[in-house]
Design a protein around this motif. Structure first.
Motif, PDB file in Angstrom:
ATOM      1  N   ARG A   1     -18.413 -25.977  -0.766  1.00  5.17           N
ATOM      2  CA  ARG A   1     -18.318 -26.283  -2.230  1.00  5.17           C
ATOM      3  C   ARG A   1     -19.490 -26.840  -2.945  1.00  5.17           C
ATOM      4  O   ARG A   1     -20.265 -26.772  -3.663  1.00  5.17           O
ATOM      5  N   LYS A   2     -20.017 -27.905  -2.203  1.00  5.29           N
ATOM      6  CA  LYS A   2     -21.179 -28.583  -2.486  1.00  5.29           C
ATOM      7  C   LYS A   2     -22.371 -27.862  -2.741  1.00  5.29           C
ATOM      8  O   LYS A   2     -23.398 -28.102  -3.544  1.00  5.29           O
ATOM      9  N   GLY A   3     -22.628 -26.910  -1.633  1.00  5.90           N
ATOM     10  CA  GLY A   3     -23.731 -26.014  -1.555  1.00  5.90           C
ATOM     11  C   GLY A   3     -23.775 -24.820  -2.337  1.00  5.90           C
ATOM     12  O   GLY A   3     -24.787 -23.837  -2.419  1.00  5.90           O
ATOM     13  N   GLY A   4     -22.546 -24.609  -2.986  1.00  4.18           N
ATOM     14  CA  GLY A   4     -22.685 -23.371  -3.810  1.00  4.18           C
ATOM     15  C   GLY A   4     -22.233 -22.234  -2.895  1.00  4.18           C
ATOM     16  O   GLY A   4     -22.598 -21.153  -3.380  1.00  4.18           O
ATOM     17  N   PHE A   5     -21.797 -22.133  -1.819  1.00  2.00           N
ATOM     18  CA  PHE A   5     -21.526 -21.083  -0.914  1.00  2.00           C
ATOM     19  C   PHE A   5     -20.279 -20.646  -1.027  1.00  2.00           C
ATOM     20  O   PHE A   5     -19.141 -21.187  -1.205  1.00  2.00           O
ATOM     21  N   ALA A   6     -20.316 -19.471  -1.743  1.00  2.00           N
ATOM     22  CA  ALA A   6     -19.067 -18.658  -2.210  1.00  2.00           C
ATOM     23  C   ALA A   6     -18.423 -17.695  -1.181  1.00  2.00           C
ATOM     24  O   ALA A   6     -17.313 -17.145  -1.484  1.00  2.00           O
ATOM     25  N   GLY A   7     -18.883 -17.557  -0.082  1.00  2.00           N
ATOM     26  CA  GLY A   7     -18.488 -16.637   0.802  1.00  2.00           C
ATOM     27  C   GLY A   7     -19.378 -15.846   1.634  1.00  2.00           C
ATOM     28  O   GLY A   7     -20.570 -16.272   1.615  1.00  2.00           O
TER      29      GLY A   7
ATOM     30  N   GLY B   1     -27.853 -27.232   2.004  1.00  2.00           N
ATOM     31  CA  GLY B   1     -29.125 -27.111   1.469  1.00  2.00           C
ATOM     32  C   GLY B   1     -29.282 -25.758   0.784  1.00  2.00           C
ATOM     33  O   GLY B   1     -30.556 -25.537   0.235  1.00  2.00           O
ATOM     34  N   LEU B   2     -28.468 -24.962   0.435  1.00  2.00           N
ATOM     35  CA  LEU B   2     -28.680 -23.899  -0.126  1.00  2.00           C
ATOM     36  C   LEU B   2     -29.424 -24.102  -1.688  1.00  2.00           C
ATOM     37  O   LEU B   2     -30.174 -23.408  -2.264  1.00  2.00           O
TER      38      LEU B   2
ATOM     39  N   MET C   1     -31.263 -27.973 -12.390  1.00  2.00           N
ATOM     40  CA  MET C   1     -30.623 -26.462 -12.423  1.00  2.00           C
ATOM     41  C   MET C   1     -29.424 -26.774 -11.497  1.00  2.00           C
ATOM     42  O   MET C   1     -29.533 -26.979 -10.069  1.00  2.00           O
ATOM     43  N   ASN C   2     -28.184 -26.419 -12.038  1.00  2.00           N
ATOM     44  CA  ASN C   2     -26.823 -26.587 -11.188  1.00  2.00           C
ATOM     45  C   ASN C   2     -26.722 -25.193 -10.455  1.00  2.00           C
ATOM     46  O   ASN C   2     -26.002 -24.449 -10.837  1.00  2.00           O
ATOM     47  N   SER C   3     -27.344 -24.844  -9.294  1.00  2.00           N
ATOM     48  CA  SER C   3     -27.269 -23.644  -8.702  1.00  2.00           C
ATOM     49  C   SER C   3     -25.997 -23.550  -7.938  1.00  2.00           C
ATOM     50  O   SER C   3     -25.468 -22.185  -7.888  1.00  2.00           O
ATOM     51  N   ALA C   4     -25.274 -24.176  -7.558  1.00  2.00           N
ATOM     52  CA  ALA C   4     -23.861 -24.077  -7.071  1.00  2.00           C
ATOM     53  C   ALA C   4     -22.895 -23.286  -8.240  1.00  2.00           C
ATOM     54  O   ALA C   4     -22.136 -22.691  -7.808  1.00  2.00           O
TER      55      ALA C   4
END
Length: 350
Positions: free
Chosen positions: A43-49, A314-315, A1-4
């Motif tokens: 970017r690696k963790g899928g943190f969008a803001g 780690g998200l 699952m590519n959660s990012a």
């Protein structure tokens, strides 16, 4: 699952902006091992803001924000408003310079439409948040100016008193019913934020203050980084009655990743598994419904489960744990970003 890519995370609270300002050797635009968030790791963790907090600290406080140990009565005196005002201006200027330096990779968002655009276009969305209203004068002149500059989220207090309200101490275990409610100035501040459509964050606010806001405010009730009192009896966490009121207002709770607000014993054991975070989310979802829960990491402000979360990278592990626990894609989209977008659009009316 590519959660990012499937589940971009919009986060209810971090202290990265304040951390960066106080640590000029640390770069946000280059990957490094300091703190919890920089742009490459985001970017690696899928943190969008998320909500980037400005937290003025008194000169008597040492190190990072306290509140990471369950032992003892830990309360703090009121902060000098002039000191808070100047610090807040300096950090805001730092943020706007960083936005310019990032050349389109970061945007300070002021509307729901802008936030949605950032989530769709891989631009880091930054909501300017004040953690405590010490920088605002009793006449609320500064509030109007800060709003025009980009303030869209305001925590009435941190865990100390100010002219508007009183925060809870870092005592464990303890009820959130720790003192008086809003002052007259605090009630005027709530009304003014409603008029300007500034989101009010009730994290750190004591219980009487919470109920004062609930009676006064016409906006959804929000705690950006708080957990379940029935699981972890910290005064920073929320009682069932408070959770019910948040649900009734169409508001939401952001799960705080800090161990001292997660564990039943309040201890900072870094080997704590992700199961405790899933347990809090389960409780919140069962009590309030899936539409009223999100993340509020407290990155760069609290101690997280270091083995399974560590920093922003780690998200995806948390999202995978929730997926494996039975949360489907629709639920994960709500938890990671859609609920925050809904609440902000309803609050900001934009």
């Amino acid at each position: 699952m590519n959660s990012a890519h499937l589940f971009p995370v919009f986060d209810g609270h971090n202290d990265t902006l304040t951390y960066l300002f106080r640590s000029p050797e640390r770069s946000f635009l280059q990957e490094n091992s300091q703190g919890h968030i920089d742009l490459p790791r985001a970017r690696k963790g899928g943190f969008a803001g998320g909500f980037f907090a400005i937290f003025p600290r008194s000169t008597s406080q040492q190190g990072q924000k306290p509140g990471t140990s369950p032992t003892g009565e830990r309360s703090f005196p009121a902060l000098d408003p002039q000191q808070a005002h100047q610090f807040t201006l300096s950090v805001m200027a730092y943020l706007f310079r960083l936005e310019k330096e990032a050349e389109g990779q970061i945007k300070v968002v002021r509307t729901g439409e802008q936030l949605a655009w950032c989530l769709q276009n891989d631009v880091l969305a930054t909501v300017l948040h004040f953690e405590g209203a010490e920088a605002i004068d009793p006449n609320l002149d500064a509030l109007e100016v800060f709003y025009q500059a980009g303030l869209r989220s305001l925590g009435l207090v941190w865990s100390r008193p100010n002219i508007f309200a009183q925060g809870v101490p870092f005592t464990f275990p303890h009820s959130p019913d720790t003192g008086p409610g809003l002052t007259d100035a605090g009630r005027e501040l709530v009304r003014a934020c409603n008029q300007l459509r500034i989101m009010l964050d009730l994290s750190h606010l004591n219980e009487k203050g919470f109920w004062d806001v609930a009676r006064l405010s016409d906006a959804p009730l929000v705690t950006t980084h708080s957990n379940v009192f029935a699981i972890c009896p910290s005064p920073r966490n929320l009682t069932n009655k408070q959770l019910d009121a948040i649900k009734a207002s169409e508001g939401m709770v952001g799960l705080n990743f800090a161990l001292s607000f997660l564990r039943e014993d309040g201890h900072n054991n870094p080997t704590t598994p992700l199961d405790i975070m899933v347990h809090h989310i389960d409780y919140l979802v069962e009590r309030m419904g899936i539409d009223h829960v999100g993340f509020g990491s407290d990155f760069d402000g609290g101690i997280t489960p270091s083995q399974d979360i560590g920093d922003v990278t780690g998200l995806p592990r948390l999202i995978s744990a929730l997926h494996n626990h039975g949360y489907d894609d629709a639920a994960l989209r709500k938890l990671t970003h859609e609920n925050w977008l809904r609440v902000l659009r309803k609050t900001w009316q934009s």
